[in-house]
Design a protein around this motif. Structure first.
Motif, short mmCIF file in Angstrom:
data_model
loop_
_atom_site.label_atom_id
_atom_site.label_comp_id
_atom_site.label_asym_id
_atom_site.label_seq_id
_atom_site.Cartn_x
_atom_site.Cartn_y
_atom_site.Cartn_z
N LYS A 102 0.86 -1.28 0.08
CA LYS A 102 0.09 -0.01 -0.07
C LYS A 102 0.80 1.20 0.07
CE LYS A 102 -3.89 -2.27 2.18
NZ LYS A 102 -4.54 -2.33 3.49
N ARG A 103 2.11 1.12 0.42
CA ARG A 103 2.85 2.52 0.69
C ARG A 103 4.03 2.50 -0.32
NH1 ARG A 103 -0.73 5.36 3.29
NH2 ARG A 103 -1.67 4.12 4.82
N THR A 104 4.27 1.49 -1.25
CA THR A 104 5.14 1.63 -2.06
C THR A 104 5.02 2.17 -3.50
OG1 THR A 104 4.67 -0.62 -2.37
CG2 THR A 104 6.71 -0.37 -0.85
N GLN A 110 8.04 -4.08 -7.81
CA GLN A 110 8.68 -5.19 -8.54
C GLN A 110 10.09 -5.58 -8.06
OE1 GLN A 110 8.71 -4.22 -12.67
NE2 GLN A 110 7.08 -3.17 -12.61
N ARG A 111 10.58 -4.71 -7.06
CA ARG A 111 11.79 -5.08 -6.64
C ARG A 111 11.61 -6.23 -5.42
NH1 ARG A 111 15.58 -1.22 -3.61
NH2 ARG A 111 14.10 0.15 -4.17
N ALA A 223 18.35 5.85 -1.12
CA ALA A 223 17.35 7.00 -0.70
C ALA A 223 16.03 6.15 -1.14
CB ALA A 223 17.64 8.10 -1.32
N ASP A 224 15.99 5.45 -2.30
CA ASP A 224 14.70 4.99 -2.87
C ASP A 224 14.33 3.87 -2.01
OD1 ASP A 224 16.47 3.11 -3.80
OD2 ASP A 224 16.08 3.97 -6.12
N VAL A 229 5.80 8.42 2.17
CA VAL A 229 6.18 9.86 2.14
C VAL A 229 7.06 9.82 3.45
CG1 VAL A 229 5.20 12.22 2.62
CG2 VAL A 229 4.17 10.53 1.02
N ARG A 230 8.02 10.72 3.16
CA ARG A 230 9.12 11.14 4.34
C ARG A 230 8.41 11.72 5.46
NH1 ARG A 230 14.67 14.49 3.57
NH2 ARG A 230 15.10 14.82 5.80
N GLY A 231 8.36 11.30 6.57
CA GLY A 231 8.08 11.89 7.81
C GLY A 231 6.36 11.58 8.28
#
Ligand SMILES: Cc1cc2nc3c(=O)[nH]c(=O)nc-3n(C[C@H](O)[C@H](O)[C@H](O)COP(=O)(O)OP(=O)(O)OC[C@H]3O[C@@H](n4cnc5c(N)ncnc54)[C@H](O)[C@@H]3O)c2cc1C
Length: 383
Positions: A102-104, A110-111, A223-224, A229-231
């Protein structure tokens, strides 16, 4: 009471999970308990049956099931084999799956998801820290951005699958803030340099599953690998905890049912004063009370599962289910140990192991005190 939430598809699925338990778990149960972890063959067998990717879309290798009753059936059958199995596989299938589906991003799905479904990528979720697990907003593990990498420092404790996980969804503080703001989720590769796993934590029960402490020492993560979302990590955790608590409730009530069944058999055959102890009024009344309580709690859990299928389960109702079933489960296993007499205190007796396995359910997935806080706050009592 006859349960009505399942239809023939769910019962067919139950039959295949039972076969999995019989073939892939039961012959190895003692070894898993001795080694303190499940082996990769078990994960792959669970993957081949579709248990790990139950709610993952078929295009990523999952079953694409959008009906939580299948998750509940899986939990019921694994719990009967031992709570440790429901916990280890459940964290992966019911908890981490939510973050990874749900968050990707599409690239992340795919990874990670094909390996997640097959059992090649075993996962864990790292929220709790040595300084505190209840107060998630106080977590101190930090991640700072350095070019295109996060640098993670800190530690996590009591992490289910922590020793064996290939991917750890880790809650970290990415902003110079305190409290619930500025927490993010980052997927850390289990082979990352600087990630150290403490030795297996020696638990009171559930010896078949591994639980570990994780130390992050300048761990560099692409980073990816940021999830969502950050935070926004704290909000994600709160949202997804409802399903974790429901899963916990399903296991707790099944465990209580299972231990009552084995105790019913025992008191029917154990003799004292020339008759089975089950014929004594005290035992009969105690069993009657427990069976009544468990049946009523089961109805509430079933109603929660049903509500979750409709997308209507509230975090408060999930908290009530987790609170009630874990308290009741512990009352049941304790009473059942008593009815087994001295044999109930022997390590080799199933009821003694069930008693050891159950104690943690009042502590994890949000302790029962935190459940009371959550439920109590919802009442908006005026002071
Ligand atoms: C076997 C096992 C597996 C686990 N698996 C995972 C996992 O996979 N991932 C993960 O992140 N964590 C996991 N945990 C951690 C678990 O979620 C925490 O143990 C739990 O949240 C409690 O945190 P704590 O142990 O730090 O206790 P503390 O937070 O220190 O609490 C200690 C006591 O104080 C009480 N307390 C705290 N705050 C309040 C309050 N506001 N009001 C009233 N009482 C309060 C608690 O209820 C508890 O009784 C696992 C734990 C165990 C034992």
């Amino acid at each position: 009471m006859l349960r009505s939430i399942y239809d023939t598809d769910h019962e067919d699925f139950r039959t295949s999970v039972r076969a999995f338990v019989r073939n892939a778990i039961e012959p190895h149960d003692e070894r898993f308990a001795h080694e303190g972890r499940l082996d990769r063959e078990l994960w792959r067998a669970a993957g081949a049956l579709g248990l790990l990717g139950l709610c993952v879309a078929e295009e990523y290798g999952g079953m694409g099931v959008d009906d939580y009753r299948f998750n509940a059936v899986m939990d019921e059958e694994l719990t009967r084999a031992g709570l440790a199995y429901a916990c280890a596989l459940g964290i992966h299938t019911h908890v981490v799956s939510q973050y990874l589906t749900k968050r990707t991003t599409e690239e992340q799905r795919q990874r990670w998801l094909p390996g997640f479904c097959s059992g090649d990528i075993v996962t864990a979720v790292g929220m709790s820290e040595p300084a505190g697990g209840s107060d998630l907003a106080g977590l101190q593990t930090r991640a700072t951005l350095d070019g295109d990498q996060w640098v993670v420092n800190g530690s996590k404790i009591f992490i289910t699958n922590g020793a064996s996980a290939d991917l750890i969804v880790t809650a970290v503080r990415t902003e110079p803030t305190t409290g619930r703001d500025g927490i993010s989720l980052i997927a850390v590769d289990g082979n990352s340099p600087g990630l150290h796993r403490g030795k297996l934590l020696h638990k009171v029960g559930q010896h078949q599953g591994d639980t570990a402490e994780l130390f992050f020492d300048e761990v560099r993560v692409p980073a990816d690998n940021l999830i969502g979302v950050r935070g926004e990590g704290f909000g994600y955790m709160m949202e997804h905890l409802a399903q974790e608590r429901l899963a916990s409730a399903v296991c707790n009530i099944t465990h209580a049912q299972h231990v009552l069944e084995m105790t019913r058999d025992y008191v029917s055959t154990r003799q004292a004063f020339g008759a089975s102890i089950g014929s004594l009024q005290h035992i009969r009344f105690r069993m009657a009370d427990l069976v009544t309580e468990v049946d009523i709690a089961q109805s509430y859990v079933d109603a929660c599962v049903d509500a979750h299928v409709r997308g209507e389960l509230t975090p408060i109702d999930a908290a009530k289910a987790k609170l009630k079933t874990s308290d009741l489960q512990n009352e049941v296993v304790d009473a059942c140990v008593q009815m087994h007499g001295g044999y109930g205190y022997m390590q080799e007796s199933a009821v003694a192991r069930a008693w050891q396995d159950a104690r943690v359910t009042k502590i994890w997935a949000g302790s029962n005190e935190i459940m009371r806080e959550v439920i109590g706050r919802s009442l908006q009592l005026r002071g």
